[in-house]
Design an enzyme around this catalytic site. Structure first.
Site, short mmCIF file in Angstrom:
data_model
loop_
_atom_site.label_atom_id
_atom_site.label_comp_id
_atom_site.label_asym_id
_atom_site.label_seq_id
_atom_site.Cartn_x
_atom_site.Cartn_y
_atom_site.Cartn_z
CB SER A 159 3.80 -32.11 -46.10
OG SER A 159 4.92 -31.69 -45.35
CB THR A 160 2.61 -28.88 -42.72
OG1 THR A 160 4.01 -28.84 -42.96
CG2 THR A 160 2.30 -28.17 -41.42
CG HIS A 203 6.70 -34.58 -46.48
ND1 HIS A 203 6.59 -33.33 -47.03
CD2 HIS A 203 6.90 -35.44 -47.50
CE1 HIS A 203 6.71 -33.43 -48.36
NE2 HIS A 203 6.89 -34.70 -48.66
CG MET A 232 5.83 -26.62 -45.69
SD MET A 232 6.49 -25.48 -44.44
CE MET A 232 7.41 -26.61 -43.41
CG ASP A 279 7.11 -34.33 -52.38
OD1 ASP A 279 7.30 -34.75 -53.54
OD2 ASP A 279 7.24 -35.04 -51.37
#
Length: 350
Positions: A166-167, A193, A287, A290
Site C-alpha cells: 500500500s502506501t 492499493h 497502513m 490488509d
C-alpha cells in the site's frame, strides 16, 4: 495536532483542501500557490506535512518535492488528476520522495475532492509520523543496482508469488520485481492499493523495469510462468482456478474489504484455497491491516510468508499486523525481499 501546508495554484482548491483538513482536526498553518511560496512557508511555519499539486506556475510540484527532500525532508501527499499524464507525473513524484497521492475525482479544479475527505485526513495523519531518516531513504536513487540475487540452482514446479503493498509500495514492488530471477519462472500476482487510471500505467512501468511480462489483470486472465499481473484499480483480484499450471483470475467488483478494493486479503485467501503448487505471500509497506489474514491463509495452506521490516517500511502498519499473527516466516528489509522470495521457493526443491 498535525500542522499542514496546502500547496495548489487554484485558490478554490486551496480553500476546499483547507476546509477538509480543518474539519478533521488538522491545523492548516499556511497556504501557497506555487513552489517558491511553499518553500518560504516551510521555512517560516515548519509544518509537519504538506499537500502538493503538481501543475503550478513558476515552480511546479515535482521541482518543489525534489528541493524539499534535499533541503528539509517533509512528508508530502500529492494531489493529482485522473489522467494518463497525471499518473506519469505522480509516479515521478513518488520516486522523488512523495509518500502517497490522492486523485482529484473530476479534473484539475474539483469540488468533488470532498468525496475523498476521510481518505485525505487519514493519509495525512499517518504520513505525518514518518521520521526524517525514512523520508531521506524514500528520496534516494531509484536506479540503484539490483541486489545480487543468486539465480542458480533448481526451483520447484508451479511457483506462485502473491505480493501485497500500500502506501510507499510502488517503489518497493518495482525493486522486488526487478531483482527476481526470470529463471525461477514465477507466476506473480501484485495487489497494490491504487486507484483505476493508475494501475495500467503502473503495470507498464513494471514491465519496462522487470524481466517478467507484467500487465494489468483482465477478467479471465491466465498467469503462467514468467508472467506478472497487477490488480486493476477498483476491483478485487480473485483467484478462481489453477488449470494446467496457470493461475486463472477474475475481476471482482464486490464490497470493499478494509475499505479498499483491490484488497490483498481477497487475493491471498483465494490463492491459498485454489493454487495447488508452491505458494509464497509477501506483505510490504502500507497502513492498515490488509494482508495479515491473507498471509495466515497462505501459511495454513502450507505456503511460506514474508513481511517487510519496520526500518525500511515507510508505513509499518500492514507488515506489523501480519507479524503479530505469528504466521510470518521471514521479516526482511526492502533490499533482501527478492532474495528471501527466491530462497523460499528454492527451499522446496532442496
Amino acid at each position: 495536532m498535525v500542522r499542514a501546508l496546502v500547496v495548489d495554484d487554484s485558490s478554490v482548491m486551496r480553500e476546499i483542501l483547507s476546509q477538509i483538513l480543518e474539519s478533521g482536526g488538522i491545523d492548516v498553518v499556511a497556504r501557497a500557490s506555487n513552489g517558491y511560496e511553499a518553500l518560504e512557508a516551510i521555512e517560516e511555519h515548519d509544518p509537519d506535512v504538506a499537500t502538493v499539486d503538481i501543475n503550478m506556475p513558476k515552480m511546479g510540484g515535482l521541482e518543489l518535492i525534489e528541493r524539499v527532500m534535499d533541503e528539509r525532508p517533509l512528508p508530502v501527499l500529492v494531489v493529482s488528476s485522473q489522467t494518463e499524464r497525471g499518473a506519469d507525473v505522480t509516479f515521478e513524484a513518488l520516486e522523488l520522495g512523495a509518500i502517497d497521492y490522492v486523485t482529484k475525482p473530476s479534473g484539475e479544479v474539483s469540488i468533488d475532492i470532498w468525496s475523498k475527505d476521510q481518505e485525505i485526513i487519514e493519509q495525512l495523519e499517518t504520513i505525518a509520523r514518518i521520521d526524517e531518516d525514512r523520508l531521506r531513504r524514500a528520496a534516494g536513487p531509484t536506479d540503484a543496482a539490483a541486489s545480487d540475487v543468486d539465480a542458480s540452482g533448481s526451483f520447484p514446479n508451479d511457483p506462485t508469488l502473491i505480493i501485497g503493498a500500500s502506501t510507499g509500495g510502488p517503489q518497493v514492488v518495482e525493486r522486488v520485481l526487478r531483482e527476481l530471477p526470470s529463471e525461477a519462472g514465477l507466476r506473480i500476482l501484485v495487489v497494490q492499493h491504487m486507484t483505476d487510471h493508475y494501475t495500467s500505467r503502473f503495470a507498464q512501468r513494471l514491465d519496462e523495469a522487470s524481466e517478467y511480462n507484467v500487465r494489468e489483470a483482465t477478467d479471465g486472465d491466465r498467469v503462467g510462468p514468467g508472467d506478472a499481473v497487477i490488480a486493476k484499480g477498483g476491483y478485487h483480484l480473485d483467484v478462481v482456478g489453477f488449470p494446467r499450471g496457470t493461475v486463472r483470475v477474475e475481476l471482482d467488483g464486490g464490497p470493499k474489504r478494509h475499505n479498499v478494493r483491490p484488497a490483498i486479503d481477497v487475493t491471498m485467501e483465494a490463492a491459498a484455497e485454489r493454487v495447488t503448487g508452491n505458494l509464497v505471500g509477501v506483505v510490504m509497506t502500507g497502513m492498515g491491516a490488509d494482508g495479515a489474514e491473507g498471509l495466515s491463509s497462505i501459511k495454513a495452506a502450507g505456503g511460506k510468508t514474508i513481511a517487510q521490516d519496520e526500518e525500511t517500511s515507510r508505513i509499518f502498519g500492514m507488515p506489523q499486523r501480519a507479524i503479530e499473527t505469528g504466521d510470518v516466516d521471514m521479516i526482511l528489509p526492502e533490499e533482501r525481499i527478492a532474495e528471501g522470495i527466491t530462497n523460499a521457493f528454492r527451499g522446496w526443491s532442496a
